[in-house]
Scaffold this active site. Sequence first.
Site, PDB file in Angstrom:
ATOM      1  N   ASN A  12       0.877  -1.179   0.000  1.00 46.84           N
ATOM      2  CA  ASN A  12       0.000   0.000   0.000  1.00 46.84           C
ATOM      3  C   ASN A  12       0.912   1.226   0.000  1.00 46.84           C
ATOM      4  O   ASN A  12       1.552   1.518   1.000  1.00 46.84           O
ATOM      5  CB  ASN A  12      -0.873  -0.054   1.269  1.00 46.84           C
ATOM      6  CG  ASN A  12      -1.726   1.183   1.438  1.00 46.84           C
ATOM      7  OD1 ASN A  12      -1.779   2.042   0.556  1.00 46.84           O
ATOM      8  ND2 ASN A  12      -2.394   1.283   2.575  1.00 46.84           N
ATOM      9  N   LYS A  14       0.118   4.300  -0.266  1.00 47.16           N
ATOM     10  CA  LYS A  14      -0.509   5.471   0.381  1.00 47.16           C
ATOM     11  C   LYS A  14      -0.278   6.743  -0.443  1.00 47.16           C
ATOM     12  O   LYS A  14      -0.267   6.676  -1.668  1.00 47.16           O
ATOM     13  CB  LYS A  14       0.008   5.601   1.820  1.00 47.16           C
ATOM     14  CG  LYS A  14      -0.199   4.307   2.609  1.00 47.16           C
ATOM     15  CD  LYS A  14      -0.009   4.444   4.099  1.00 47.16           C
ATOM     16  CE  LYS A  14      -0.258   3.097   4.759  1.00 47.16           C
ATOM     17  NZ  LYS A  14      -0.118   3.134   6.198  1.00 47.16           N
ATOM     18  N   HIS A  98      -9.571   0.910   4.925  1.00 46.67           N
ATOM     19  CA  HIS A  98      -8.279   1.068   5.622  1.00 46.67           C
ATOM     20  C   HIS A  98      -8.482   1.956   6.850  1.00 46.67           C
ATOM     21  O   HIS A  98      -9.290   2.887   6.817  1.00 46.67           O
ATOM     22  CB  HIS A  98      -7.248   1.682   4.669  1.00 46.67           C
ATOM     23  CG  HIS A  98      -5.868   1.663   5.240  1.00 46.67           C
ATOM     24  ND1 HIS A  98      -5.436   2.603   6.150  1.00 46.67           N
ATOM     25  CD2 HIS A  98      -4.845   0.793   5.073  1.00 46.67           C
ATOM     26  CE1 HIS A  98      -4.187   2.308   6.500  1.00 46.67           C
ATOM     27  NE2 HIS A  98      -3.806   1.215   5.876  1.00 46.67           N
ATOM     28  N   GLU A 100      -6.869   4.323   8.009  1.00 42.23           N
ATOM     29  CA  GLU A 100      -6.684   5.767   7.773  1.00 42.23           C
ATOM     30  C   GLU A 100      -7.945   6.369   7.160  1.00 42.23           C
ATOM     31  O   GLU A 100      -8.301   7.514   7.442  1.00 42.23           O
ATOM     32  CB  GLU A 100      -5.443   5.990   6.889  1.00 42.23           C
ATOM     33  CG  GLU A 100      -4.163   5.774   7.705  1.00 42.23           C
ATOM     34  CD  GLU A 100      -2.990   5.221   6.925  1.00 42.23           C
ATOM     35  OE1 GLU A 100      -2.973   5.304   5.685  1.00 42.23           O
ATOM     36  OE2 GLU A 100      -2.062   4.688   7.577  1.00 42.23           O
ATOM     37  N   GLU A 170      -5.417  -5.416  10.430  1.00 37.43           N
ATOM     38  CA  GLU A 170      -4.407  -4.397  10.678  1.00 37.43           C
ATOM     39  C   GLU A 170      -4.685  -3.695  11.996  1.00 37.43           C
ATOM     40  O   GLU A 170      -5.477  -2.747  12.044  1.00 37.43           O
ATOM     41  CB  GLU A 170      -4.419  -3.363   9.548  1.00 37.43           C
ATOM     42  CG  GLU A 170      -4.116  -3.940   8.193  1.00 37.43           C
ATOM     43  CD  GLU A 170      -3.512  -2.872   7.280  1.00 37.43           C
ATOM     44  OE1 GLU A 170      -2.370  -3.062   6.845  1.00 37.43           O
ATOM     45  OE2 GLU A 170      -4.168  -1.859   7.043  1.00 37.43           O
ATOM     46  N   GLY A 176       2.408   1.901  10.850  1.00 40.26           N
ATOM     47  CA  GLY A 176       3.342   3.018  10.747  1.00 40.26           C
ATOM     48  C   GLY A 176       4.059   3.351  12.042  1.00 40.26           C
ATOM     49  O   GLY A 176       4.695   4.391  12.167  1.00 40.26           O
ATOM     50  N   SER A 216       3.350  -2.469  10.272  1.00 36.32           N
ATOM     51  CA  SER A 216       4.806  -2.543  10.469  1.00 36.32           C
ATOM     52  C   SER A 216       5.407  -3.884  10.041  1.00 36.32           C
ATOM     53  O   SER A 216       6.319  -4.390  10.694  1.00 36.32           O
ATOM     54  CB  SER A 216       5.177  -2.207  11.910  1.00 36.32           C
ATOM     55  OG  SER A 216       4.786  -0.872  12.212  1.00 36.32           O
TER      56      SER A 216
HETATM   57  P1  PGA Z   1       2.826   0.067   7.658  1.00 32.66           P
HETATM   58  O1  PGA Z   1       1.355   0.287   7.028  1.00 32.66           O
HETATM   59  O2  PGA Z   1       3.377  -1.195   7.063  1.00 32.66           O
HETATM   60  O3  PGA Z   1       3.596   1.289   7.242  1.00 32.66           O
HETATM   61  O4  PGA Z   1       2.662  -0.043   9.124  1.00 32.66           O
HETATM   62  C1  PGA Z   1       0.502  -0.807   6.834  1.00 32.66           C
HETATM   63  C2  PGA Z   1      -0.800  -0.348   6.240  1.00 32.66           C
HETATM   64  O5  PGA Z   1      -1.285   0.735   6.592  1.00 32.66           O
HETATM   65  O6  PGA Z   1      -1.397  -1.053   5.414  1.00 32.66           O
END
Ligand code: PGA
Length: 258
Positions: A12, A14, A98, A100, A170, A176, A216
């Site tokens: 992803n 982003k 997601h 976010e 997730e 992140g 992560s």
């Molecule tokens: P990350 O993000 O690997 O940077 O923690 C994962 C995601 O949001 O899908």
Amino acid sequence: MNKNRIPMIAGNWKMHLNAKEAGELALALKKGLNPDLPHEVLVAPTYTNLWAVRQALAGSKIILSSQDVHWEEKGAFTGAVSPAQVLDAGCTHAIIGHSERRKIFGETDEIVNKKMKAALKHNLVPVLCIGETLEERESQRTYRVLETQLAGAFSGLKAEETVRVVIAYEPVWAIGTGKTATPEQAQDAHVFIRRQMEKLYGKDYASRVRVLYGGSVKADNIDSLMAQPDIDGALVGGESLKADKFLRVIHFEEALAR
Ligand code: PGA
């Protein structure tokens, strides 16, 4: 992983990279990918970079996905992109729900459900994201949250309509932050998710649905995550922006040992 389910490693990207950078990253992945790998690899670039990535990936088996999709077909929805437009840009998959999107853009389970229905109607494969916040985990509400999110996302959908859906667990506190769930924590949540899917659609469905872990995921923790029997792949953010690291994630140990 379980050999009866095809693993998926998804990146992803982003709101990162310009079109040139995204195209270059896609090309590096295409070149570095072992063509004999039996599993699915997916990338989800920003909308504006879909075209460049699509061109770079031509002739490879890497799957192109959008990071979101709107539920309406067309009309006055400034800033939104419809399922048909996403398909037209070359995507076969769409990330939906997601954290976010849920947190920053206020997406509810109802909205997630509308997007699921719209994507499936257009034959776009949803990669449905669910997961609890730190506060929810610390107050022992993880399972309740996962149950509610799953029931909401799949509401009104029949098993046969959703067979291709991929679920990504997730935990919000792991996204992140560099704090990965332990393989055991992830495994427990995946087993719970599979059990919920069994309640919704039966045993056979639950044993087939793929559940990815996200939060992560890195080149140096993918192997221990994929060693868990109910982890069928990963949804990777930050680490998917570096070709060498993401290629290592894609080529996780067990995949190569098969
Ligand atoms: P990350 O993000 O690997 O940077 O923690 C994962 C995601 O949001 O899908």
